[in-house]
Design a protein around this motif. Structure first.
Motif, mmCIF file in Angstrom:
data_model
loop_
_atom_site.group_PDB
_atom_site.id
_atom_site.type_symbol
_atom_site.label_atom_id
_atom_site.label_comp_id
_atom_site.label_asym_id
_atom_site.label_seq_id
_atom_site.Cartn_x
_atom_site.Cartn_y
_atom_site.Cartn_z
ATOM 1 N N ARG A 11 0.838 -1.202 0.000
ATOM 2 C CA ARG A 11 0.000 0.000 0.000
ATOM 3 C C ARG A 11 0.876 1.258 0.000
ATOM 4 O O ARG A 11 0.957 1.985 0.981
ATOM 5 N N GLU B 174 -0.338 7.733 9.490
ATOM 6 C CA GLU B 174 -1.559 7.473 8.724
ATOM 7 C C GLU B 174 -1.926 5.986 8.809
ATOM 8 O O GLU B 174 -3.096 5.634 8.988
ATOM 9 N N PHE B 175 -0.930 5.126 8.708
ATOM 10 C CA PHE B 175 -1.151 3.688 8.838
ATOM 11 C C PHE B 175 -1.761 3.364 10.204
ATOM 12 O O PHE B 175 -2.737 2.604 10.304
ATOM 13 N N ARG C 205 -8.866 2.761 13.140
ATOM 14 C CA ARG C 205 -10.283 2.874 12.761
ATOM 15 C C ARG C 205 -10.816 1.545 12.237
ATOM 16 O O ARG C 205 -11.937 1.147 12.543
ATOM 17 N N ALA C 206 -10.010 0.855 11.448
ATOM 18 C CA ALA C 206 -10.442 -0.431 10.889
ATOM 19 C C ALA C 206 -10.664 -1.469 11.990
ATOM 20 O O ALA C 206 -11.523 -2.344 11.856
ATOM 21 N N LEU D 22 -0.008 4.876 1.388
ATOM 22 C CA LEU D 22 0.045 5.275 2.798
ATOM 23 C C LEU D 22 1.235 6.212 2.968
ATOM 24 O O LEU D 22 2.379 5.813 2.793
ATOM 25 N N GLU E 269 -3.440 5.353 12.214
ATOM 26 C CA GLU E 269 -4.798 5.896 12.290
ATOM 27 C C GLU E 269 -5.782 5.006 11.543
ATOM 28 O O GLU E 269 -6.858 4.681 12.048
ATOM 29 N N ARG E 270 -5.416 4.605 10.331
ATOM 30 C CA ARG E 270 -6.316 3.778 9.514
ATOM 31 C C ARG E 270 -6.545 2.406 10.131
ATOM 32 O O ARG E 270 -7.658 1.907 10.170
ATOM 33 N N THR E 271 -5.478 1.776 10.594
ATOM 34 C CA THR E 271 -5.658 0.447 11.190
ATOM 35 C C THR E 271 -6.418 0.547 12.511
ATOM 36 O O THR E 271 -7.163 -0.366 12.863
#
Length: 161
Positions: A40, A48-49, A55-56, A43, A51-53
């Motif tokens: 990815r 950012e990684f 939320r996921a 990213l 934050e995204r993980t």
């Protein structure tokens, strides 16, 4: 996300391969970033990684990582989902080995472990997507017993266009 599916995220699954374990702590997830970035590249940063993980994870996302000499060499990001097509299933969002570790069967080992997780969780299927042009990955998935059963269609919306 239903409590029933989120509950599956916190369970300790029987992972028999001693090199594989979940990256649940922030430190362990951060260790996954360099390998995930190979899959990815959009990213922009480790933050950012994270934050995204994070939320996921609220939608049952979890990372199963292959650790070799204390370093992440491959990983599989997955989540539990349920729909009218498959019933309850395990969806593999991400599957990648570090460039230097390719050909060492990490992907096969991760998928085998996820097969076990899916079975233990009572899932009807293991599902993943890959790009139409990614012939190398498609050959790998066929060798692992995954079969093409549909085509996914999509389009960019708003700023993503």
């Amino acid at each position: 996300m239903s409590n029933r599916l989120l509950e599956l995220t916190t369970r300790q699954w029987r992972i028999t391969d001693p090199a594989l374990r979940h990256a649940d702590s922030d430190e362990e997830r951060r260790a996954c970033y360099p390998v995930m970035r190979e899959l990815r590249p959009h990213l922009r940063s480790e933050e950012e990684f994270m934050e995204r993980t994070g939320r996921a994870a609220d939608e049952s996302y979890r990372i199963l990582a292959a650790w070799d000499d204390g370093k992440v060499t491959a990983l599989a990001g997955y989540r539990f989902q349920e729909n009218l097509v498959y019933g309850k299933f395990l969806y593999v969002d991400d599957l990648v080995s570090a460039e230097y570790a390719r050909g060492k069967r990490w992907g096969e080992r991760l998928l085998k472990a996820l097969d076990g997780v899916a079975a233990e969780a009572g899932c009807a299927r293991l599902v993943l997507d890959t790009g139409m042009a990614n012939a190398r990955a498609q050959r790998f998935y066929f060798r692992q017993g995954l079969l093409t059963s549909s085509m996914r269609f999509g389009k960019a919306i708003g700023a993503a266009c």
